[in-house]
Every structure is written in C-alpha cells, then in structure tokens.
Scaffold this motif. Structure first.
Motif, PDB file in Angstrom:
ATOM      1  N   MET A 101      29.648  39.323  40.170  1.00 36.73           N
ATOM      2  CA  MET A 101      30.766  38.752  39.623  1.00 36.73           C
ATOM      3  C   MET A 101      31.953  38.376  40.633  1.00 36.73           C
ATOM      4  O   MET A 101      32.948  37.843  40.439  1.00 36.73           O
ATOM      5  N   VAL A 102      31.539  38.916  41.804  1.00 35.90           N
ATOM      6  CA  VAL A 102      32.358  38.621  42.892  1.00 35.90           C
ATOM      7  C   VAL A 102      32.694  36.990  42.998  1.00 35.90           C
ATOM      8  O   VAL A 102      33.979  36.596  42.965  1.00 35.90           O
ATOM      9  N   PRO A 103      31.953  36.070  43.125  1.00 37.87           N
ATOM     10  CA  PRO A 103      31.961  34.832  43.351  1.00 37.87           C
ATOM     11  C   PRO A 103      32.659  34.033  42.136  1.00 37.87           C
ATOM     12  O   PRO A 103      33.402  33.298  42.274  1.00 37.87           O
ATOM     13  N   VAL A 104      32.260  34.777  40.742  1.00 33.43           N
ATOM     14  CA  VAL A 104      32.956  34.170  39.479  1.00 33.43           C
ATOM     15  C   VAL A 104      34.252  34.552  39.584  1.00 33.43           C
ATOM     16  O   VAL A 104      35.364  33.576  39.327  1.00 33.43           O
ATOM     17  N   PHE A 105      34.727  35.794  40.129  1.00 35.37           N
ATOM     18  CA  PHE A 105      36.386  36.159  40.046  1.00 35.37           C
ATOM     19  C   PHE A 105      37.026  35.101  41.176  1.00 35.37           C
ATOM     20  O   PHE A 105      38.029  34.585  40.797  1.00 35.37           O
ATOM     21  N   THR A 106      36.148  35.065  42.186  1.00 30.65           N
ATOM     22  CA  THR A 106      36.617  34.446  43.657  1.00 30.65           C
ATOM     23  C   THR A 106      37.279  32.869  43.078  1.00 30.65           C
ATOM     24  O   THR A 106      38.156  32.281  43.455  1.00 30.65           O
ATOM     25  N   GLU A 107      36.142  32.364  42.616  1.00 30.05           N
ATOM     26  CA  GLU A 107      36.290  30.661  41.960  1.00 30.05           C
ATOM     27  C   GLU A 107      37.310  30.365  41.362  1.00 30.05           C
ATOM     28  O   GLU A 107      37.908  29.284  41.137  1.00 30.05           O
ATOM     29  N   THR A 108      38.095  31.296  40.554  1.00 27.68           N
ATOM     30  CA  THR A 108      39.128  31.189  39.734  1.00 27.68           C
ATOM     31  C   THR A 108      40.352  31.003  40.683  1.00 27.68           C
ATOM     32  O   THR A 108      41.435  30.564  40.296  1.00 27.68           O
ATOM     33  N   GLY A 109      40.254  31.224  41.942  1.00 29.20           N
ATOM     34  CA  GLY A 109      41.582  31.313  42.813  1.00 29.20           C
ATOM     35  C   GLY A 109      42.284  32.708  42.893  1.00 29.20           C
ATOM     36  O   GLY A 109      42.994  32.839  43.912  1.00 29.20           O
ATOM     37  N   MET A 110      41.726  33.760  42.452  1.00 28.06           N
ATOM     38  CA  MET A 110      42.140  35.087  42.569  1.00 28.06           C
ATOM     39  C   MET A 110      41.549  35.430  44.004  1.00 28.06           C
ATOM     40  O   MET A 110      40.672  35.096  44.250  1.00 28.06           O
ATOM     41  N   THR A 111      42.470  36.235  44.638  1.00 25.98           N
ATOM     42  CA  THR A 111      42.179  36.833  45.928  1.00 25.98           C
ATOM     43  C   THR A 111      41.367  38.049  45.580  1.00 25.98           C
ATOM     44  O   THR A 111      42.069  39.155  45.078  1.00 25.98           O
ATOM     45  N   VAL A 112      40.072  38.475  45.908  1.00 27.41           N
ATOM     46  CA  VAL A 112      39.168  39.599  45.637  1.00 27.41           C
ATOM     47  C   VAL A 112      38.827  40.326  46.905  1.00 27.41           C
ATOM     48  O   VAL A 112      38.162  39.562  47.939  1.00 27.41           O
ATOM     49  N   ASN A 113      39.228  41.447  46.822  1.00 28.62           N
ATOM     50  CA  ASN A 113      38.639  42.463  47.811  1.00 28.62           C
ATOM     51  C   ASN A 113      37.644  43.349  47.323  1.00 28.62           C
ATOM     52  O   ASN A 113      37.873  44.157  46.550  1.00 28.62           O
ATOM     53  N   TYR A 114      36.519  43.147  47.683  1.00 25.69           N
ATOM     54  CA  TYR A 114      35.226  43.889  47.085  1.00 25.69           C
ATOM     55  C   TYR A 114      34.784  44.665  48.174  1.00 25.69           C
ATOM     56  O   TYR A 114      34.355  44.349  49.662  1.00 25.69           O
ATOM     57  N   VAL A 115      34.250  45.892  47.844  1.00 26.97           N
ATOM     58  CA  VAL A 115      33.783  47.056  48.684  1.00 26.97           C
ATOM     59  C   VAL A 115      32.802  47.612  48.142  1.00 26.97           C
ATOM     60  O   VAL A 115      32.911  48.171  46.602  1.00 26.97           O
ATOM     61  N   MET A 141      43.606  35.502  35.764  1.00 25.35           N
ATOM     62  CA  MET A 141      44.623  36.314  35.212  1.00 25.35           C
ATOM     63  C   MET A 141      45.789  37.030  35.847  1.00 25.35           C
ATOM     64  O   MET A 141      46.603  37.550  35.263  1.00 25.35           O
ATOM     65  N   VAL A 142      45.203  37.248  37.186  1.00 27.46           N
ATOM     66  CA  VAL A 142      46.084  37.833  38.054  1.00 27.46           C
ATOM     67  C   VAL A 142      45.876  37.517  39.515  1.00 27.46           C
ATOM     68  O   VAL A 142      45.023  36.255  39.694  1.00 27.46           O
ATOM     69  N   ASP A 143      46.593  37.459  40.440  1.00 25.94           N
ATOM     70  CA  ASP A 143      46.467  36.970  41.535  1.00 25.94           C
ATOM     71  C   ASP A 143      45.460  37.779  42.514  1.00 25.94           C
ATOM     72  O   ASP A 143      44.854  37.060  43.466  1.00 25.94           O
ATOM     73  N   ARG A 144      45.538  39.024  42.222  1.00 22.96           N
ATOM     74  CA  ARG A 144      44.718  39.899  43.391  1.00 22.96           C
ATOM     75  C   ARG A 144      43.839  40.831  42.556  1.00 22.96           C
ATOM     76  O   ARG A 144      44.140  41.541  41.421  1.00 22.96           O
ATOM     77  N   MET A 145      42.632  41.194  43.025  1.00 25.01           N
ATOM     78  CA  MET A 145      41.851  41.991  42.651  1.00 25.01           C
ATOM     79  C   MET A 145      40.909  42.770  43.579  1.00 25.01           C
ATOM     80  O   MET A 145      40.355  42.357  44.409  1.00 25.01           O
ATOM     81  N   PHE A 146      41.107  44.183  43.274  1.00 26.76           N
ATOM     82  CA  PHE A 146      40.114  44.947  44.059  1.00 26.76           C
ATOM     83  C   PHE A 146      38.906  45.358  43.232  1.00 26.76           C
ATOM     84  O   PHE A 146      39.306  46.068  42.098  1.00 26.76           O
ATOM     85  N   GLN A 147      38.114  45.071  43.915  1.00 31.35           N
ATOM     86  CA  GLN A 147      36.607  45.652  43.264  1.00 31.35           C
ATOM     87  C   GLN A 147      35.967  46.610  44.014  1.00 31.35           C
ATOM     88  O   GLN A 147      35.517  46.278  45.199  1.00 31.35           O
ATOM     89  N   SER A 148      35.193  47.650  43.450  1.00 30.07           N
ATOM     90  CA  SER A 148      34.363  48.551  44.347  1.00 30.07           C
ATOM     91  C   SER A 148      33.119  48.898  43.345  1.00 30.07           C
ATOM     92  O   SER A 148      33.418  49.060  42.324  1.00 30.07           O
ATOM     93  N   CYS A 149      32.021  49.181  44.062  1.00 30.56           N
ATOM     94  CA  CYS A 149      30.928  49.723  43.392  1.00 30.56           C
ATOM     95  C   CYS A 149      30.053  50.431  44.228  1.00 30.56           C
ATOM     96  O   CYS A 149      29.815  50.109  45.600  1.00 30.56           O
ATOM     97  N   GLY A 150      29.109  51.437  43.933  1.00 29.01           N
ATOM     98  CA  GLY A 150      28.220  52.126  44.652  1.00 29.01           C
ATOM     99  C   GLY A 150      26.829  51.560  44.687  1.00 29.01           C
ATOM    100  O   GLY A 150      26.390  50.949  43.612  1.00 29.01           O
ATOM    101  N   VAL A 151      26.297  51.292  45.995  1.00 29.79           N
ATOM    102  CA  VAL A 151      24.845  50.833  45.827  1.00 29.79           C
ATOM    103  C   VAL A 151      23.949  51.553  45.006  1.00 29.79           C
ATOM    104  O   VAL A 151      22.711  50.780  44.936  1.00 29.79           O
ATOM    105  N   TYR A 152      23.867  52.585  44.872  1.00 26.18           N
ATOM    106  CA  TYR A 152      23.245  53.489  43.962  1.00 26.18           C
ATOM    107  C   TYR A 152      23.201  53.658  42.616  1.00 26.18           C
ATOM    108  O   TYR A 152      22.296  54.293  42.117  1.00 26.18           O
ATOM    109  N   GLU A 153      23.951  52.937  42.101  1.00 23.90           N
ATOM    110  CA  GLU A 153      24.214  52.850  40.672  1.00 23.90           C
ATOM    111  C   GLU A 153      23.742  51.499  40.246  1.00 23.90           C
ATOM    112  O   GLU A 153      23.659  50.281  40.651  1.00 23.90           O
TER     113      GLU A 153
END
Length: 383
Positions: free
Chosen positions: A337-351, A316-328
């Motif tokens: 969800m990172v591979p799910v989003f990536t497989e659509t062709g969106m560019t995903v920056n996960y931190v 639904m978009v071209d680029r997605m920035f996604q972040s999450c804390g490892v303690y939550e």
C-alpha cells in the motif's frame, strides 16, 4: 576466521552425567530464552509426550516442535533471531490426550494484551525504549473521562481525553483521535509515552481523544455511522468545548490493525477534514491481485473497501505515518500500500520493525509516528 563457540544447550547435551543436579545447575545459570548472538535457545523442563513453541512469526511453522534431550525431561529448540527483534510466544505440551498451552515458566518477561499475556523474547540489541518508561521528571498530563451521545450509533460513547500538563484555555492545540484508545492506554503505555515526548519537546503539546468501540469488527471496516460519530459528533463537540485548532493541519486519526482501517475509511469518507493519519499494522487486506480463500468473514468489508480504494486511490490527508512488523502476515499488504498511498500525493513515512502484531510493537513505534505527525520544538516547528 574465529571458531564459533558451542551453544550452551549443546554443551549440556555432551555432558557425561545428565542428572537432576546438572539440569538444575543449567537452569539456574541461564536466562531464558538463552541468547547467544542471534541464536535463541528456547527450553522447556516438562514431563510431556510432545512440546511445541507457539508463536506468530510469519515464515516459521506456528507449531514448532522442541526436541527432548535423551534421558531427561528437558526440551529445546534453537531459532535464529535477528538483531533488535522482539518475539512473543508460548509453550504447548501434550500429555497423552491432554493439551495445555501456557507462558514460559523459565522466562519472567511477559507482554500484555486484551486476549491475555504471552512470554516475550528480546533479540540481541532490543531494549524497551526509555521514552516508554515512567520518567519522574516528566510532568503528567490529565485524563478526563467524558460520555458523549452519538446519534449516528444510537448510544452514549465513552471518551478518555488527555490534556497535556501545561494545558491552557488561552492557546490552541492539535487533536489526535485514537481508535481502541483504552487498549493503547492499558497495553501500549500511551499516557506515559505522551507525557515523556511532550516533556522532552519531541512532540507538540496535543489533546488526545481515546475512543472505545462497541463491536469493533463490525464498526471499524468502512462503517458510515462510525465515521459520522468520529467526524460529525466527537470532533464537532470537542472543537466546541476545548481550545483546538479547527483546521485539518491540527487534526489526526490513529489506529492499529482494524483501528487503522477505521481511521483510513473515516478519512476517505470525509476527505480533507483531517491533515494526518497514523496507521499501525493496518489490516489492509485486498484480493484484486490475489485470492484469500478461507479468510475470516470479518474481513469481507475490508477486502471490498481496499479493492475499491486500490482501483481509485484518493488523497484524503496530507501526511500519513504507516508502520508494520516484518514478522506479521500483514507485512505484505502494508508494503504494497505504500506506493498506492504515495501516488495520490500524500507524504508517506513508512517504518518497519522486527516485531509482530502486538501492542508493545505498536508502543515501540509511537515516538516515530507521534513526533512526525505533531513534532515538538526539539525537532522543528510544525506548520
């Protein structure tokens, strides 16, 4: 191999005389929690029957008991806190049948949130980012208060609009729409962050619309009226009144937790309207590969949406920035969800960060996300 020095609390326990003066000297001598490498000693000086450390670090019991040093009212527990970590916590004490929970009186550092303050422990190497602190050299942007009528939601909605310091009507700007905007301003220092990043040319000059929900638990999870309000009413009116880039490449949605769900579902309902998403600690709860019995009923529409999206992912978009804390607890869902989003062709920056589900955690990832979505001249020219 170098011999490891005894922890301060163990040296105190081995003291020959543990009187009031010795305890006062120990407390005055140290900052709390006591950080010795990656070992954090949490201390409570309380007359109590039991003392617990309360926190939200996944994998560690939420109610962690402290031990009392025999013959004293000093309680302690030692935890391994990895480098660069940030942990929010409180103390809980039991005196007979009376329970009380409060911030650590020995620790002056607190973190603020809409539901109250909490104490915070900084692990070795963690520092509040300099770009999140007030910089007198940075020219301040302007906050403009608007009230915009929503026919979709049948109410007037408050919007706080951020205009960058050098705002001119003769040029066009990208637009970022922020869910829970008031909380990002109040608890994540977002105006200060915007002023600093734009001043340093790390982020493009951007107009930012900070929105305010009604009942966010009802409005945010895949609500048609909410998506219409954001896309058809707010976006349309702002692009009519302000010099904005009326193209998906110049539009982005942002949110944390349920706000991330609101951003995602709005983009799914209006694909290719927005060019980017900035999603922090998204409440991406799904059950297609598991069972979350006893989950909060507020998550029911989220689970339904996520299960359906995972079955048929959409770009639904071209680029997605996604972040999450490892303690939550949401870390598992966000990673999944990172591979799910990536497989659509969106560019995903996960931190990921060594932090929890908190406003200061989201603040600390703002530079990573904002400068990737709308980078400034110091990084590269955004196309």
């Amino acid at each position: 191999m170098a011999r490891r020095e005894k922890l301060a609390i163990n040296r105190l326990r081995e003291s020959k005389v543990l009187d009031q003066q010795e305890l006062e000297s120990f407390v005055e001598k140290h900052d709390f929690p006591i950080m010795e490498g990656t070992q954090a000693t949490f201390v409570a000086w309380q007359q109590a029957d039991q003392v617990f450390l309360r926190h939200r670090v996944v994998g560690i019991p939420d109610q962690l008991p402290l031990r009392r040093i025999e013959g004293t009212d000093l309680w302690y527990v030692v935890l391994e806190i990895p480098r660069d970590s940030r942990v929010e916590y409180q103390l809980e004490v039991r005196r007979g049948d009376h329970w009380e929970r409060f911030n650590d009186p020995l620790n002056p550092r607190t973190a603020r949130s809409p539901v109250g303050d909490s104490s915070v422990c900084y692990g070795l190497g963690y520092e509040v980012p300099d770009w999140a602190r007030h910089d007198p050299e940075a020219r301040p942007g302007e906050l403009v208060e608007l009230m915009i009528r929503s026919q979709a939601q049948r109410r007037d909605n408050r919007v706080t609009l951020y205009l960058p310091a050098r705002f001119r009507t003769t040029r066009r700007y990208p637009l970022l729409v922020v869910h829970d905007g008031g909380d990002f301003l109040e608890y994540a220092s977002m105006k200060t962050v915007l002023d600093n990043l734009i001043h340093r040319l790390d982020m493009a000059e951007t107009v930012v619309a900070f929105t305010y929900p009604g009942d966010r638990l009802r409005e945010y999870p895949n609500s048609g009226p909410h998506a219409r309000w954001i896309t058809k009413e707010l976006l349309g009116q702002l692009e009519e009144q302000f010099p904005l880039i009326a193209h998906p490449s110049g539009r982005a949605l942002m949110g944390s937790s349920f706000g991330a769900i609101a951003s995602l579902t709005t983009a799914v309902r209006y694909p290719q309207t927005y060019g980017s998403l900035l999603l922090q600690s998204g409440s991406f709860v799904f059950t297609d590969i598991g069972d979350l019995r006893g989950e909060d009923p507020a998550f029911a529409p989220v689970v339904k949406f996520m299960n359906r999206y995972r079955t048929k992912p959409l770009r639904m978009v071209d680029r997605m920035f996604q972040s999450c804390g490892v303690y939550e607890p949401l870390i598992v869902f966000n990673r999944s969800m990172v591979p799910v989003f990536t497989e659509t062709g969106m560019t995903v920056n996960y931190v990921e960060s060594r932090d929890g589900h908190s406003w200061e955690s989201w603040r600390d990832r703002l530079r990573d996300g904002l400068c990737w979505i709308f980078p400034g001249e110091s990084l590269y020219v955004y196309e």
